[in-house]
Design a protein around this motif. Structure first.
Motif, short mmCIF file in Angstrom:
data_model
loop_
_atom_site.label_atom_id
_atom_site.label_comp_id
_atom_site.label_asym_id
_atom_site.label_seq_id
_atom_site.Cartn_x
_atom_site.Cartn_y
_atom_site.Cartn_z
N LEU A 10 39.39 34.36 19.92
CA LEU A 10 38.36 33.39 19.60
C LEU A 10 36.98 33.87 19.99
O LEU A 10 36.04 33.11 20.03
N TYR A 55 38.43 31.39 12.81
CA TYR A 55 37.97 30.58 13.94
C TYR A 55 36.50 30.20 13.91
O TYR A 55 35.99 29.72 14.93
N SER A 63 39.98 25.94 12.40
CA SER A 63 39.07 25.00 13.07
C SER A 63 39.01 23.64 12.38
O SER A 63 38.49 22.68 12.95
#
Ligand SMILES: C[S@@+](CC[C@H](N)C(=O)[O-])C[C@H]1O[C@@H](n2cnc3c(N)ncnc32)[C@H](O)[C@@H]1O
Length: 404
Positions: A10, A55, A63
């Motif tokens: 991430l 992400y 997300s």
């Protein structure tokens, strides 16, 4: 700004500020965000592309918080098969607590929990089959995406008294724990670099915008870490394209930093090194998933499809080792589940009841070699334990590790 202690997957640089041309429209979707980024910072290394596609806080595939995994999503996992997977994992966790004489709090920490369904299945089984242990458990989910955390809170409301949420592993500030850090299909979702052999040299793939279409070019490799990894690969022919997953060592180090004693239990699809980089895998293992269909087209449908690559279990085990975890177990999901299911079958036998047909069907799906049994592997690595030499050999690792 890169945050050093954020797990690799991430570490999207989408939070970076990057110059935006006054004449360029402010990005309104992932595609325009990626175009702006490429036009201002240059060709994008594939791992950065993958990171944004999965992400990006606003437009990334994971997300958005809607159902991506499961029968109605783009792909399904062992968790989507039904409660059997979590129930059997619960037997493994209970066995660990018994063998290690856990007296006080027993910490279970999950990464990549997605909707929280695995946590819920594990905790349901713990509560009904191991009520004493359930009382000792604290279940922590590390979920950096706020949208997913919301879903997890709702899935786990029945267990809210013993469940905690953190954005990152490194965000867990309390005393170090004794327990198990577990994940199912987490590592395959960590971004990879794409490399290809050209004129006898390894080169790295970058994404460019050519006439309004994303395409890839190859560039010389400058990162010393990537160069070293390429040099350690077996001799492979020109045109061979494969992946390298950076950041596993950083991830393993964060795992070690939250545990005093315990192990990491990693379930994923992948191969040991010689199989991963076998000559026949000329195009590597990168796949895309959209609407239950697998493809190899990562430069289309940005943010709308899953992008994944198999796990190099030798690389992963080595990363765990360099953080202090030693390999204890490595085998197929089939053999793992059949082994840990023994007490379950015994309990069914003792009650002299017909086995619950639904769970048996799920068990077959999870363990059948032609279904999920041979697709996935389980790696268990412990802190404060000598490695199992047979497991090291299986993972193609030397008996003595030269620590960096
Ligand atoms: C394939 S899904 C996992 C599916 C789920 N475990 C299951 O078995 O159904 C991968 C998940 O890993 C999460 N993820 C990726 N990198 C992560 C990280 N560094 N920390 C926590 N979660 C991460 C993604 O957001 C995504 O939810």
């Amino acid at each position: 700004m890169m945050r050093n202690n954020t797990p690799a997957a991430l570490e999207t640089d989408s939070q970076d500020t990057y110059p935006v041309d006054e004449n360029t429209a402010t990005p309104r979707c992932l595609v325009s965000h990626l175009k702006t980024k490429i036009s201002t910072t240059g060709p994008l290394p594939f791992d950065k592309w993958m990171s944004d596609c999965l992400y990006h806080p606003q437009w990334g595939y994971y997300s958005k918080g809607d159902a991506r995994v499961g029968r109605s999503g783009d792909f399904f996992t062992s968790v989507s098969v039904g409660k059997c997977f979590g129930m059997l994992l619960c037997y493994r966790l209970a066995d660990y607590a018994r063998v290690n004489h856990i007296e006080g709090q027993f910490d279970l920490i999950e990464l990549g929990a997605n909707t929280g369904q695995l946590a819920c299945d594990i905790l349901d089984s713990l509560r009904s089959d191991f009520p004493h242990l359930y009382k000792k458990v604290r279940y922590t989910i590390c979920e950096p995406l706020a949208s997913m955390q919301k879903v997890q809170v709702s899935t786990l409301k029945e267990h809210s008294a013993i469940v905690e949420f953190h954005a990152t592993l490194s965000g867990i500030k309390q005393a170090k724990k004794h327990g198990i850090l577990l994940s199912n299909e987490l590592i395959d979702a960590f971004p990879v670099k794409l490399i290809t052999k050209k004129d006898g040299q390894w080169r790295e793939l970058h994404v460019v915008n050519h006439n309004d279409d994303f395409t890839s070019i190859t560039e010389a490799i400058h990162s010393p870490q990537l160069l070293e990894s390429c040099n350690n690969l077996p001799p492979l022919p020109d045109g061979y394209t494969t992946e390298y997953r950076p950041g596993l060592e950083a991830y393993a180090k964060v795992c070690a930093s939250v545990l005093e004693h315990g192990m990491v239990l990693t379930i994923d699809y992948g191969h040991i090194r010689s199989d991963y980089y076998a000559e026949r895998r000329t195009t590597g293992t990168l796949r895309t998933f959209y609407n239950q269909t697998a493809d190899e087209t990562p430069l289309v449908n940005a943010g709308e499809q899953d992008i994944t690559a198999h796990v190099d279990f030798t690389q992963l085990a080595l990363a765990y080792q360099s953080a202090g975890f030693e390999p204890q177990y490595f085998d197929s999901q089939s053999r793992f589940l059949i082994q840990i299911a023994k007490p379950w079958f015994k309990a069914i036998e003792n009650k002299q009841q017909a086995p619950p047909a639904k769970l048996i069907r799920q068990f077959q799906t999870l363990t059948h070699p032609g279904m999920m049994g041979n697709q996935f592997s389980i790696l268990e690595c412990s802190l404060n334990h000598a490695p199992d030499k047979a497991v090291l050999a299986k993972l193609e690792l030397p008996e003595a590790l030269t620590r960096k």
